[in-house]
Design an enzyme around this catalytic site. Structure first.
Site, PDB file in Angstrom:
ATOM      1  N   GLU A  97      27.913   2.068  44.400  1.00  0.00           N
ATOM      2  CA  GLU A  97      27.744   1.050  45.725  1.00  0.00           C
ATOM      3  C   GLU A  97      26.516   0.860  45.976  1.00  0.00           C
ATOM      4  O   GLU A  97      25.822  -0.131  46.430  1.00  0.00           O
ATOM      5  CB  GLU A  97      28.287   1.598  46.838  1.00  0.00           C
ATOM      6  CG  GLU A  97      30.041   1.499  46.623  1.00  0.00           C
ATOM      7  CD  GLU A  97      30.322  -0.051  46.843  1.00  0.00           C
ATOM      8  OE1 GLU A  97      29.676  -0.871  46.979  1.00  0.00           O
ATOM      9  OE2 GLU A  97      31.597  -0.149  46.211  1.00  0.00           O
TER      10      GLU A  97
ATOM     11  N   CYS B 109      45.075 -20.578  52.366  1.00  0.00           N
ATOM     12  CA  CYS B 109      43.714 -20.975  52.666  1.00  0.00           C
ATOM     13  C   CYS B 109      43.325 -22.317  53.326  1.00  0.00           C
ATOM     14  O   CYS B 109      43.652 -23.273  53.065  1.00  0.00           O
ATOM     15  CB  CYS B 109      42.890 -21.156  51.211  1.00  0.00           C
ATOM     16  SG  CYS B 109      41.289 -21.461  51.322  1.00  0.00           S
TER      17      CYS B 109
ATOM     18  N   CYS C 192      40.577 -22.611  42.835  1.00  0.00           N
ATOM     19  CA  CYS C 192      41.639 -22.677  43.657  1.00  0.00           C
ATOM     20  C   CYS C 192      43.096 -22.720  43.097  1.00  0.00           C
ATOM     21  O   CYS C 192      43.907 -21.988  43.646  1.00  0.00           O
ATOM     22  CB  CYS C 192      41.444 -23.739  44.784  1.00  0.00           C
ATOM     23  SG  CYS C 192      39.796 -23.642  45.682  1.00  0.00           S
TER      24      CYS C 192
ATOM     25  N   CYS D 142      37.411 -17.032  43.714  1.00  0.00           N
ATOM     26  CA  CYS D 142      36.498 -17.600  44.761  1.00  0.00           C
ATOM     27  C   CYS D 142      35.094 -17.595  44.740  1.00  0.00           C
ATOM     28  O   CYS D 142      34.426 -17.006  45.670  1.00  0.00           O
ATOM     29  CB  CYS D 142      37.223 -17.160  46.181  1.00  0.00           C
ATOM     30  SG  CYS D 142      36.797 -18.130  47.745  1.00  0.00           S
TER      31      CYS D 142
ATOM     32  N   CYS E  52      44.182 -19.498  42.239  1.00  0.00           N
ATOM     33  CA  CYS E  52      44.097 -18.173  43.558  1.00  0.00           C
ATOM     34  C   CYS E  52      45.482 -17.705  44.038  1.00  0.00           C
ATOM     35  O   CYS E  52      45.982 -18.580  44.631  1.00  0.00           O
ATOM     36  CB  CYS E  52      43.053 -18.892  44.567  1.00  0.00           C
ATOM     37  SG  CYS E  52      42.767 -17.669  45.893  1.00  0.00           S
TER      38      CYS E  52
END
Length: 351
Positions: A40, A209, A200, A193, A203
């Site tokens: 991270e 959405c 899409c 995305c 997805c």
């Protein structure tokens, strides 16, 4: 929506060196908090593709947080070279040493305890708490912001939209599998995305959405117009002794490239050209250009063959110990401009 996302993640989770996949988690395996935290920190402002090799090299050199805490500062800074934002490397060591000194070498498992550690901000604390310890924290990076902006068709421009997007992400966060959920949303943003041409049609969240329903997915998230970056100038002095040693200095701890090895030079701004760091036949070799987050930098590169006397600034590093790749990117560009000119001068001198 959360169930559909997790079902997709179970099939399509990306494999990463620091990640415990959904099947492994289901079998009872848990991520190594040290590797999660390290990833991270490295991933801030850096891509996954770039971080993989750094993460693998770091964990090979320092397999545990105790190993990292015992590492020499200069060695860690050298291995960090190329990742940028060098304050992260300094904070990496401070955090590792705090975990060893104050927590017995084990990362605390709550957001509040994590955020109290040096160099850990709200995002990293949430990410480590969720991914490493399955705490129901809301993890919001650029990928998550994009997914939320499209899923809820948020018209507010970034960065003003951050609180609204975080609130949407919080409502969707799974309390049953928070670690997998956090990674699932990030994976969705990274692979489906995407910023341009989102896929899409495949997805898992295409039905609910709002941006897809309204045909606004290409306009989300809305971003405020970028301001032009200011331009700064400066000088860098690159000198070599007859035995091939390079003149270098360790930059001040505070400021850009703090604590990193580099070439002596000027401040980056309106300061006049400083005196050379050592006597020599200094001449201009060209310019090195680098773009930082908030400004662009052009350095006039001065080169010279130097006598064996002690320099007024910096120190000599033997050629056998000098690694251009260990320099920060801006200084590596300076080296690349200077090196051919010094090689020509050294060839003339030896001939």
């Amino acid at each position: 929506m959360t169930e559909a996302l997790l079902a997709w993640y179970d099939r399509h989770a990306r494999a990463m060196p620091w990640r415990t996949g959904p099947a492994e988690r289901a079998a009872g395996l848990r991520p190594d908090p040290y590797r999660v935290w390290l990833s991270e920190v490295m991933l801030q402002q850096t891509t996954v593709a770039a971080v993989r090799k750094y993460h693998e090299r770091f964990t090979a050199l320092w397999p545990t947080i105790a190993d990292l805490a015992d590492a020499d500062d200069a060695d860690v800074m050298a291995e960090w070279a190329g990742l940028g934002y060098y304050a992260r490397a300094r904070n990496l060591l401070k955090c590792a040493r705090a975990v060893v000194a104050d927590h017995g070498g084990r990362f605390p498992d709550t957001h509040d305890a994590l955020i109290a550690l040096p160099g850990i901000g709200p995002y990293t604390a949430a990410a480590v708490a969720a991914i490493a310890f399955d705490r129901p924290e809301t993890v919001v990076d650029g990928n998550v912001e994009r997914v939320m902006a499209r899923l809820f068709d948020v018209e507010t421009p970034l960065p003003a939209a951050k609180p609204e997007l975080t609130a949407h992400a919080a409502r969707l966060t799974s309390h049953a599998r928070p670690g997998d959920h956090a990674q699932a949303v990030m994976d969705l943003g990274a692979t489906i995305c995407t910023p341009k041409s989102p896929a899409c049609g495949i997805c898992p969240l295409r039905a609910p959405c709002l941006a897809r329903q309204r045909g606004t997915e290409a306009q989300r998230p809305v971003k405020a117009a970028k301001k032009a970056k200011p331009h700064r100038r400066g000088y860098a002095y690159v000198g070599r002794r007859g035995d091939g040693a390079w003149l270098l200095e360790t930059r001040p701890e505070k400021g850009l490239l703090g604590g990193m090895l580099g070439f002596p030079g000027s401040d980056w701004g309106a300061a006049p050209q400083p005196a050379p760091p050592a006597p020599g036949n200094w001449r201009a070799a060209g310019e090195a250009r680098h773009v930082f987050t908030h400004f662009a930098l052009t350095l006039t590169v001065m080169v010279a063959d130097l006598p064996p006397s002690n320099p007024e600034r910096g120190h000599f590093v033997p050629a056998s110990e000098f690694r251009p790749g260990a320099l920060p990117t801006a200084m590596r560009k300076v080296h690349d401009v200077a090196a051919p000119h010094l090689a020509v001068e050294r060839a003339k001198a030896s001939g």
